[in-house]
Write a protein that holds these residues in place. Structure first.
Motif, PDB file in Angstrom:
ATOM      1  N   UNK A 111       4.558 -10.646  10.967  1.00  0.00           N
ATOM      2  CA  UNK A 111       4.061  -9.652  10.031  1.00  0.00           C
ATOM      3  C   UNK A 111       4.073  -8.261  10.629  1.00  0.00           C
ATOM      4  N   UNK A 112       3.670  -7.287   9.845  1.00  0.00           N
ATOM      5  CA  UNK A 112       3.684  -5.890  10.289  1.00  0.00           C
ATOM      6  C   UNK A 112       2.763  -5.668  11.491  1.00  0.00           C
ATOM      7  N   UNK A 113       3.152  -4.761  12.359  1.00  0.00           N
ATOM      8  CA  UNK A 113       2.305  -4.373  13.484  1.00  0.00           C
ATOM      9  C   UNK A 113       1.242  -3.383  13.005  1.00  0.00           C
ATOM     10  N   UNK A 114       0.287  -3.101  13.884  1.00  0.00           N
ATOM     11  CA  UNK A 114      -0.741  -2.108  13.559  1.00  0.00           C
ATOM     12  C   UNK A 114      -0.099  -0.756  13.275  1.00  0.00           C
ATOM     13  N   UNK A 115       0.898  -0.401  14.083  1.00  0.00           N
ATOM     14  CA  UNK A 115       1.582   0.876  13.882  1.00  0.00           C
ATOM     15  C   UNK A 115       2.247   0.933  12.511  1.00  0.00           C
ATOM     16  N   UNK A 116       2.825  -0.202  12.075  1.00  0.00           N
ATOM     17  CA  UNK A 116       3.464  -0.227  10.762  1.00  0.00           C
ATOM     18  C   UNK A 116       2.444  -0.010   9.651  1.00  0.00           C
ATOM     19  N   UNK A 117       1.297  -0.682   9.750  1.00  0.00           N
ATOM     20  CA  UNK A 117       0.238  -0.454   8.764  1.00  0.00           C
ATOM     21  C   UNK A 117      -0.217   1.009   8.780  1.00  0.00           C
ATOM     22  N   UNK A 118      -0.348   1.533   9.978  1.00  0.00           N
ATOM     23  CA  UNK A 118      -0.825   2.909  10.149  1.00  0.00           C
ATOM     24  C   UNK A 118       0.119   3.894   9.472  1.00  0.00           C
ATOM     25  N   UNK A 119       1.409   3.797   9.779  1.00  0.00           N
ATOM     26  CA  UNK A 119       2.360   4.761   9.222  1.00  0.00           C
ATOM     27  C   UNK A 119       2.639   4.499   7.742  1.00  0.00           C
ATOM     28  N   UNK A 120       2.559   3.253   7.337  1.00  0.00           N
ATOM     29  CA  UNK A 120       2.705   2.963   5.915  1.00  0.00           C
ATOM     30  C   UNK A 120       1.571   3.629   5.138  1.00  0.00           C
ATOM     31  N   UNK A 121       0.391   3.523   5.686  1.00  0.00           N
ATOM     32  CA  UNK A 121      -0.781   4.132   5.057  1.00  0.00           C
ATOM     33  C   UNK A 121      -0.614   5.637   4.902  1.00  0.00           C
ATOM     34  N   UNK A 122      -0.098   6.295   5.954  1.00  0.00           N
ATOM     35  CA  UNK A 122       0.053   7.748   5.923  1.00  0.00           C
ATOM     36  C   UNK A 122       1.206   8.190   5.041  1.00  0.00           C
ATOM     37  N   UNK A 123       2.268   7.401   5.005  1.00  0.00           N
ATOM     38  CA  UNK A 123       3.368   7.736   4.103  1.00  0.00           C
ATOM     39  C   UNK A 123       2.911   7.697   2.654  1.00  0.00           C
ATOM     40  N   UNK A 124       2.096   6.710   2.317  1.00  0.00           N
ATOM     41  CA  UNK A 124       1.543   6.673   0.957  1.00  0.00           C
ATOM     42  C   UNK A 124       0.633   7.872   0.719  1.00  0.00           C
ATOM     43  N   UNK A 125      -0.094   8.293   1.760  1.00  0.00           N
ATOM     44  CA  UNK A 125      -0.978   9.453   1.605  1.00  0.00           C
ATOM     45  C   UNK A 125      -0.170  10.710   1.310  1.00  0.00           C
ATOM     46  N   UNK A 126       0.982  10.854   1.968  1.00  0.00           N
ATOM     47  CA  UNK A 126       1.862  11.989   1.686  1.00  0.00           C
ATOM     48  C   UNK A 126       2.295  11.968   0.220  1.00  0.00           C
ATOM     49  N   UNK A 439      -4.141  -1.426  -1.449  1.00  0.00           N
ATOM     50  CA  UNK A 439      -3.195  -2.445  -1.899  1.00  0.00           C
ATOM     51  C   UNK A 439      -1.773  -2.081  -1.492  1.00  0.00           C
ATOM     52  N   UNK A 440      -1.426  -0.817  -1.583  1.00  0.00           N
ATOM     53  CA  UNK A 440      -0.098  -0.372  -1.161  1.00  0.00           C
ATOM     54  C   UNK A 440       0.065  -0.458   0.360  1.00  0.00           C
ATOM     55  N   UNK A 441      -1.006  -0.135   1.090  1.00  0.00           N
ATOM     56  CA  UNK A 441      -0.949  -0.185   2.554  1.00  0.00           C
ATOM     57  C   UNK A 441      -0.696  -1.606   3.045  1.00  0.00           C
ATOM     58  N   UNK A 442      -1.427  -2.577   2.492  1.00  0.00           N
ATOM     59  CA  UNK A 442      -1.303  -3.964   2.934  1.00  0.00           C
ATOM     60  C   UNK A 442      -0.274  -4.739   2.114  1.00  0.00           C
ATOM     61  N   UNK A 443       0.319  -4.039   1.140  1.00  0.00           N
ATOM     62  CA  UNK A 443       1.329  -4.616   0.264  1.00  0.00           C
ATOM     63  C   UNK A 443       0.829  -5.910  -0.383  1.00  0.00           C
ATOM     64  N   UNK A 444      -0.450  -5.863  -0.786  1.00  0.00           N
ATOM     65  CA  UNK A 444      -1.085  -7.006  -1.410  1.00  0.00           C
ATOM     66  C   UNK A 444      -2.284  -6.496  -2.193  1.00  0.00           C
ATOM     67  N   UNK A 445      -2.419  -6.954  -3.434  1.00  0.00           N
ATOM     68  CA  UNK A 445      -3.550  -6.527  -4.260  1.00  0.00           C
ATOM     69  C   UNK A 445      -4.855  -6.958  -3.603  1.00  0.00           C
ATOM     70  N   UNK A 446      -5.747  -6.005  -3.387  1.00  0.00           N
ATOM     71  CA  UNK A 446      -7.024  -6.285  -2.752  1.00  0.00           C
ATOM     72  C   UNK A 446      -8.051  -6.725  -3.796  1.00  0.00           C
ATOM     73  N   UNK A 447      -8.975  -7.600  -3.400  1.00  0.00           N
ATOM     74  CA  UNK A 447     -10.039  -7.971  -4.351  1.00  0.00           C
ATOM     75  C   UNK A 447     -10.873  -6.750  -4.708  1.00  0.00           C
ATOM     76  N   UNK A 448     -11.099  -6.551  -5.985  1.00  0.00           N
ATOM     77  CA  UNK A 448     -11.751  -5.331  -6.440  1.00  0.00           C
ATOM     78  C   UNK A 448     -13.217  -5.549  -6.803  1.00  0.00           C
TER      79      UNK A 448
END
Length: 455
Positions: A111-126, A439-448
């Motif tokens: 699965x994704x590394x911590x760095x991948x989650x981190x940068x995925x999160x920031x790319x979505x923020x952009x 949900x976009x960061x983890x690429x999975x719908x989070x329980x709401x």
């Protein structure tokens, strides 16, 4: 301004959770004081943004040209006590949040590394920042810049606090030098203007260099004068339909993102590095002694407020007579901006933590904490509310309110968010935009929905 660490944050080390699968932090594991301070910063930043939403820019010239009356008093109070401080707190907390985000994650074999989650999160923020600017039409968006600057923080996530402060000082120094270079050029143009004018009065011919300096200074002064035709065009466009406002703001948004990326990066990074250091020292997580917070409060306000008042007075002089201003100051007084806002930001945060410890107004502390936990949603909802109130495709109040009346709108938004945020979090784990982002960061719908409140 200018949002900050608007993701979920873990509590202190004693409440750390061994997470096998990367996921957002539960409400019980958050650091309440970080959410609390973020809530204050989120509400406070609207005080600085509201003129951008609904006040004609040229109005500041009239406001500062005659420093009296409710408009100027509102400007002076906000400028002295809050200008830049809320964005400063947001930036500090963003830096702290980036560190906490990586601390809360464990590397997985598959699965994704911590760095991948981190940068995925920031790319979505952009992308959220671009959505805020180009769809919600808020040209003062900061999410775009936070996402970009956050990408530079990852290599420094384990850097010692003293080195982080050194990096912050370096960023401050770069900003200072760049400002001095610009101001030095302005002073040269002013000196050339005075020399050329003196020669012309004596019926002598200035040199080409003096003529160029004179022309540059005159252009600078002319650009600062009110332009009724330009103001009328601005009002007509901002009171138009969505398409009209969109087309009008496209150049401004593009310029803002380009200018902010080029000139603002050192500003954002400086505050983020400070926030990362303060997290290590336990400042934001309520780990320091009461006397330490009290001393920080006294120094922050005792030194910061006088400097800040000088800063506001300098703004008045800058508007009223820029020529005399440049002739008087060899170094531009606005260099105190970052020092004053660091001091005041720490003073505000210390005061809030002391109130939190005193348990004087627990209902307000709970409400502010909820606002901070939903800061991403609340930040974007401020854009939605204010654009619908001021722009032509909404109620069309752009340019219709006096400066001080803008803060009636601020108070109304504050009340709304202080009431709605805790109610929402009673039934849901996240704010709606937080849910989308996670949900976009983890690429999975989070329980709401909140089935069981573990707090």
């Amino acid at each position: 301004m200018e949002t900050n660490s608007i993701d979920t944050l873990p509590a202190d080390d004693s409440h750390a959770v061994n997470i096998l699968t990367p996921q957002p932090v539960d409400k019980a594991d958050r650091i309440q004081t970080i959410d609390l301070i973020r809530g204050l910063a989120l509400l406070g930043i609207l005080m600085m943004n509201i003129p951008g939403f609904g006040f004609l820019g040229s109005g500041f010239i009239a406001l500062l040209s005659k420093p009296e009356g409710p408009d100027f008093y509102a400007f002076a109070i906000v400028g002295t006590a809050f200008e830049g401080t809320m964005r400063g707190l947001f930036s500090m907390l963003f830096g702290a949040g980036m560190v906490l985000f990586t601390m809360n994650k464990q590397e997985q074999e598959n699965g994704p590394t911590v760095a991948e989650y981190y940068y995925r999160r920031l790319l979505w923020l952009v992308l959220f920042g671009m959505f805020n600017a180009y769809v919600l039409l808020w040209f003062g968006d900061i999410l775009f810049f936070y996402g970009l600057c956050g990408m530079l923080l990852y290599p420094f996530r384990k850097t010692k606090a003293t080195w982080l402060i050194g990096l912050a000082v370096l960023c401050l120094g770069i900003n200072t030098i760049r400002t001095e270079i610009w101001y030095g050029g302005l002073r040269e143009n002013r000196a050339g203007y005075l020399e050329a004018t003196k020669l012309e009065k004596a019926h002598k011919k200035p040199t080409e260099k003096q003529k160029e300096a004179k022309a540059a200074w005159e252009k600078f002064e002319n650009n600062r004068k009110p332009d009724p035709k330009k103001d009328a065009k601005e009002l007509k466009a901002m009171r138009g339909d969505y398409g009209t406002v969109f087309a009008h703001l496209i150049p401004r948004n593009s310029e803002s993102e380009t200018y902010g990326t080029y000139f603002g990066t050192w500003d954002w990074l400086m505050m983020m590095f400070i926030g990362m250091a303060l997290l290590q020292w336990g400042f934001f997580s309520n780990k320091l002694s009461t006397s330490t917070y009290a001393l920080t409060l006294l120094i922050g306000y005792g030194v910061g407020l006088p400097i800040s008042w000088f800063y506001v007075q300098s703004q008045v002089g800058w508007v009223q007579d820029p020529g005399s201003f440049v002739d008087t100051y060899r170094t531009i007084p606005f260099q105190v901006y970052d020092v004053r806002r660091i001091l005041l930001a720490l003073g505000h945060a210390s005061l809030l933590i002391l109130v939190y410890r005193s348990a004087l107004v627990p209902w307000l502390m709970r409400a502010l904490t909820a606002v901070g936990q939903m800061a991403f949603t609340n930040y974007l909802s401020q854009s939605i509310i204010c654009t619908l109130f001021f722009y032509g495709y909404g109620l069309g109040y752009y340019g219709k309110l006096s400066y001080y009346q803008l803060y009636y709108v601020v108070a109304a938004v504050w009340i709304f968010q202080l009431i709605i945020s805790p109610i929402w979090l009673t039934y849901f784990r996240f704010g709606p935009f937080e849910w989308v982002w996670r949900s976009l960061t983890y690429w999975k719908a989070q329980p709401m929905r909140r089935m069981v409140d573990v707090a």
